[in-house]
Design an enzyme around this catalytic site. Structure first.
Site, PDB file in Angstrom:
ATOM      1  CB  SER A   4      -0.941  -0.003   1.199  1.00 36.19           C
ATOM      2  OG  SER A   4      -1.652  -1.199   1.260  1.00 36.19           O
TER       3      SER A   4
ATOM      4  NE  ARG B 108       4.296  10.062  -2.690  1.00 31.30           N
ATOM      5  CZ  ARG B 108       3.587  10.121  -3.808  1.00 31.30           C
ATOM      6  NH1 ARG B 108       4.208  10.130  -4.974  1.00 31.30           N
ATOM      7  NH2 ARG B 108       2.273  10.155  -3.775  1.00 31.30           N
TER       8      ARG B 108
ATOM      9  CG  ASP C 264      -5.126  -1.047  -0.859  1.00 28.85           C
ATOM     10  OD1 ASP C 264      -5.037  -0.467  -1.953  1.00 28.85           O
ATOM     11  OD2 ASP C 264      -5.207  -0.448   0.226  1.00 28.85           O
TER      12      ASP C 264
HETATM   13 MG    MG Z   1      -7.187  -0.569   3.955  1.00 26.63          MG
END
Ligand code: MG
Ligand code: ADP
Length: 515
Positions: free
Chosen positions: A180, A195, A233
């Site tokens: 993520s 990044r 995700d």
């Molecule tokens: Mg989440």
């Protein structure tokens, strides 16, 4: 008349004068207080007007979303929407078999997961899941240190889980890796870290392949496991949704932040000429938090919030609709009101603290059903350490929460319909070309997750209501929002299975027929 009488008369006279004076002061105070109250109501009305989202405006947002999607697919940097390729052209369909692993790296914790699939949409619940914090010093150390730590934990997890059926070091295992952080994918199983966010600062990792870094660490630690899917995700959520329901065409996350992905035809991805997949389709990660359009109803509070944020001019859509920001918008409005009136009881210094009003607390006040809004009073007093809040002030607080949440939910609904329009699944009620209830309107499922949608009932209800308004009752019946939790873990393991399983390859994106 005796002196006493005269004296008494004088006293009576004084009292009368004093009474008139006191009444005068009281009248003056109440006039001032009424004036202040009117100013509070003025701020409220202004907010309500500025946040208005009539269905006509929502349709403009739908159109803008679809237009920006086209632009982001046409050229790199062609839109604020990045429209990132994921290289996922195969979604799980329930036929997958075998044991698969997932690693979910998204914040201060990482999770490892094992799932056993037996085909025919076998019950995959509950998977084996373990969560561990990442030691603080590793978040700013080297990529070898971080990934060696993760690989060692993963190896220990695998040994423990496989002991019952005989752990063998030679056995080859497949892993789905959810990250993520912003990653530019270079294939379904590789991608460059753009990044770090959320407190990570491992400088020798930026610009390098994050899946390869993990793969090398797995080898160093003697774990025979291949990273076969590198997953965002939202893509994990889409995969899990599609596993359960093959009509799933998109996934949306509305939690602390917000994002969406969907299934696109490869020939529509103009910026990547010659892209060929066996299914002719590819999942596109929209990064829709950065969507922007002049049709979005923006207030002075949004402008100030953005200007004072660490990322001004970025994530404009996210700043209007996600859980990180809704409470903060409400705080800014009430702070403005409390500059006009003292009825909120809040000392300005407390209410001046950015992000002191978190969205779950805002939701609790908004959803207070007690006749005298006791919960609002309690929460407000706890948060700001002030005495009792008058009832009319409580009502204003609830109203502000309502305006801010309603706008957010309705804009999110418009975004979802924008995706459906882009892939021709809006039934024509937006494009206006076909009549409502058109036989061509197909069942479309959107997998959805995130704390704001799942835990904030009013937000969810406003979103669903707006979907019905935009699409019309008939067409809206064909659009199903399905809560699909834990896509970032399970979805990644399923993608590992789908991209690895063969004989015959479960090329299930094919079952998502595009127009
Ligand atoms: Mg989440
Ligand atoms: P994340 O987005 O951080 O991965 P979640 O999907 O669980 O995690 O979403 C958490 C976010 O959802 C919180 O930051 C908060 O903004 C919002 N949220 C969680 N619970 C509630 C609630 N009861 N009411 C309103 N918003 C909530």
């Amino acid at each position: 008349m005796g002196r006493i009488g005269v004296g008494a008369m004088a006293v009576v006279g004084l009292v009368a004068v004093a009474a008139v004076a006191v009444a005068g002061v009281a009248v003056g105070r109440s006039v001032r207080s009424r004036r202040r109250w009117r100013r509070v109501l003025g701020v409220l009305r202004e907010l309500e007007d500025a946040c208005e989202t009539p269905v006509g405006r929502l349709r403009q947002v739908v159109d803008a979303m679809a237009v920006e999607m086209h632009a982001g697919l046409a050229s790199e940097g062609g839109s604020k929407l990045k429209m990132l390729l994921t290289f996922v052209d195969t979604l799980p369909n329930g036929n997958e078999k075998g044991i698969y692993y997932a690693l979910d790296l998204g914040g201060t914790n990482f999770r490892v997961l094992q799932v056993q699939l037996e085909g025919r949409r076998s019950s995959i619940f509950p998977p084996e899941v373990e969560q561990q914090p990442i030691p603080q010093h590793l978040m700013t150390s080297t990529r070898e240190d971080l990934f060696d730590f993760i690989a060692a934990s993963l190896k220990e997890f695998v040994e423990r889980k496989e002991v019952s059926f005989g752990y063998s070091p030679e056995k080859r295992r497949e892993l789905g890796f959810t990250v993520s952080f912003p990653v530019k994918q270079t294939s379904v199983s590789s991608g460059i870290l753009i990044r770090w966010t959320k407190g990570f600062a491992i400088h020798d990792m930026v610009g390098k392949d994050i899946a390869e870094s993990l793969q090398l660490a797995l080898a160093r630690n003697g774990l025979n496991m291949r990273v076969v899917a590198l997953v965002n995700d939202t893509v994990g959520t889409l995969a899990l949704g599609h596993y359960h329901d093959p009509d799933t065409v998109a996934a949306v996350i509305i939690g602390t932040g917000t994002n969406a992905c969907y299934v696109e035809r490869t020939d529509a991805i103009i910026k990547c000429q010659g892209l060929v997949t066996t299914s002719g389709l590819m999942v596109v990660n929209m990064e829709w938090g950065s969507f922007w359009s002049s049709h979005l109803p923006r207030t002075s509070y949004d402008i100030d919030l953005d200007a004072e944020s660490p990322n001004p001019n970025e994530q404009g859509f996210e700043k209007m609709i996600s859980g990180m920001y809704l409470g903060e918008i409400v705080r800014r409005v009430i702070l403005r009101m409390s500059q006009e009136s003292d009825i909120f009881g809040a000392s300005l210094s407390n209410l001046s603290i950015p992000f002191i009003l978190r969205t779950p607390l805002m939701a609790a006040m908004h959803e207070d059903n007690s006749p005298d809004l006791r919960e609002v009073d309690e929460k407000w007093r706890e948060m700001l350490e002030v005495p009792e809040v008058p009832k009319k002030a409580r009502k204003v607080i609830v109203k502000v929460c309502d305006i801010v949440t309603r706008r957010a939910a309705r804009l999110a609904a418009a975004g979802i319909v924008g995706i459906l329009k882009k892939i021709g699944r809006d039934g024509g009620s937006i494009t206006g070309g076909r009549s409502r209830g058109d036989a061509r309107m197909r069942r479309s499922v959107v997998a959805i997750e995130g704390g704001l949608y799942t835990s904030y009932t009013m937000f969810r209800e406003y979103l669903l209501e707006a979907l019905r308004e935009i699409l019309g009752e008939d067409d809206a019946r064909h659009v199903i929002l399905k809560v699909t939790e834990d896509g970032s873990g399970l979805g990644a393991a399923l993608l590992a299975a789908a991209s690895h399983s063969s004989t015959p390859p479960p090329n299930t994106v094919d079952s998502v027929q595009m127009p």
